[in-house]
Design a protein around this motif. Sequence first.
Motif, short mmCIF file in Angstrom:
data_model
loop_
_atom_site.label_atom_id
_atom_site.label_comp_id
_atom_site.label_asym_id
_atom_site.label_seq_id
_atom_site.Cartn_x
_atom_site.Cartn_y
_atom_site.Cartn_z
N LEU A 1 38.01 16.58 75.16
CA LEU A 1 38.34 17.88 74.58
C LEU A 1 37.67 17.94 73.21
CD1 LEU A 1 41.12 16.91 76.28
CD2 LEU A 1 41.63 19.29 75.75
N VAL A 2 36.79 18.90 73.06
CA VAL A 2 35.95 18.97 71.87
C VAL A 2 36.76 19.46 70.68
CG1 VAL A 2 33.88 20.01 70.89
CG2 VAL A 2 33.94 19.42 73.32
N GLY A 3 36.60 18.77 69.55
CA GLY A 3 37.28 19.18 68.33
C GLY A 3 36.79 20.53 67.84
N THR A 4 37.70 21.33 67.31
CA THR A 4 37.34 22.69 66.88
C THR A 4 37.70 22.95 65.42
OG1 THR A 4 39.46 23.51 67.73
CG2 THR A 4 37.55 23.66 69.20
N ASP A 5 38.13 21.93 64.69
CA ASP A 5 38.50 22.11 63.30
C ASP A 5 38.03 20.90 62.50
OD1 ASP A 5 39.51 23.26 61.06
OD2 ASP A 5 41.64 23.02 61.56
N TYR A 6 37.92 21.10 61.19
CA TYR A 6 37.51 20.02 60.31
C TYR A 6 38.69 19.09 60.07
CZ TYR A 6 35.99 17.74 55.96
OH TYR A 6 35.66 16.82 54.99
N GLY A 7 38.51 17.80 60.36
CA GLY A 7 39.62 16.86 60.29
C GLY A 7 39.76 16.15 58.97
N GLY A 8 38.97 16.54 57.95
CA GLY A 8 39.03 15.83 56.69
C GLY A 8 38.23 14.54 56.75
N THR A 9 38.44 13.66 55.77
CA THR A 9 37.73 12.40 55.72
C THR A 9 38.69 11.23 55.61
OG1 THR A 9 37.49 12.56 53.32
CG2 THR A 9 35.70 13.46 54.66
N GLY B 1 39.33 7.01 54.35
CA GLY B 1 39.20 6.32 53.07
C GLY B 1 37.79 5.93 52.72
N LYS B 2 36.88 5.94 53.71
CA LYS B 2 35.48 5.58 53.46
C LYS B 2 34.58 6.81 53.34
CE LYS B 2 35.88 1.19 55.95
NZ LYS B 2 35.35 0.35 57.07
N GLY B 3 35.20 7.98 53.33
CA GLY B 3 34.43 9.20 53.20
C GLY B 3 33.85 9.71 54.50
N GLN B 4 34.20 9.08 55.63
CA GLN B 4 33.70 9.51 56.93
C GLN B 4 34.56 10.65 57.48
OE1 GLN B 4 30.84 8.21 58.40
NE2 GLN B 4 30.66 7.18 56.41
N VAL B 5 33.89 11.65 58.07
CA VAL B 5 34.63 12.78 58.65
C VAL B 5 35.47 12.29 59.83
CG1 VAL B 5 34.40 14.98 59.85
CG2 VAL B 5 32.90 14.46 57.92
#
Length: 300
Positions: free
Chosen positions: A177-185, A187-191
């Motif tokens: 199921l494809v993500g449709t919103d920004y999940g934040g980052t 602790g390492k700055g990765q989305v």
Amino acid sequence: MMTHAEAVERLLSTEDATHVAVRNGAWTDPKTWANGKVPGAEADVLIPKGVTVTYDATRDVPLGTVRVDGMLDWATNQDTTMLVETIVSSMGSQIEIGSMHDKAIAANVTAEIIFRDTALTDSEKLDHGLVAFGHVDVMGAKKESHLTLKGGAAAGATKITVEGDASGWKVGDTILLVGTDYGGTDGKGQVISQDEERVITAIDGRTISFGKPLKYDHEPPAGYDLDTYVGNLSRNVVFSSENPEGTRGHIMLMNGMVDHGEFANSVLNAEIRDLGRTDFTEPNDSDNPLGRYSLHMHQI
């Protein structure tokens, strides 16, 4: 290409083969092989020019190298498993795991090719994979790769409704199921990805159920009239690595001649899992070499 062509002899010379096919026939038929011996553990196999062998083995006997100068095709109407270090084919040869020109691997069976977790030994790091200078034709059972989510899917859901042809989708398939919103980052700055994989537990018409509830909403952003999708990651022809954290396999197709049907090579409806370089973010070394890709159409 000439440099790589030397790999056929380097990976398995004809005189080093422990098992040689002497007539057309099934892999598991002793009459197919010289001295009546079916290839066993650690066998290095040669299928000479002019000979066709049909692979019909269901046990994962650990093979060494299988060299194809003639033709190696897979049974299309039964489950098969090959656990092998390297499959290498010479120019003018043919490998068929199902065929777009004949029969696909039947939808109710699987063909698994697993590349072993043993050390790389070839100086050019070509071993441990499918290294083909001849024609390759792979054809799994057809299924829709993705379908539209009807009404999206909410966090906590354990079922979804889809639009489209779900007839090829099965219980046990892995869906995305494809993500449709920004999940934040993190602790390492990765989305943080909101893509979610689930395993189908039931199908009722166009309603698909799975056991683990969804963590995220999978719905169009507010104010946008967009479709959202669910993909099916499972196929009944599967290439995989025995140990994704160890020696990973690769597929390298080098035939550029349209000498069989319409295409030089064809790979359709196949799942390629945990192949390619160990980690492309790490330095190139003997354990993480360049040039080993999941599916590599090399110089063609």
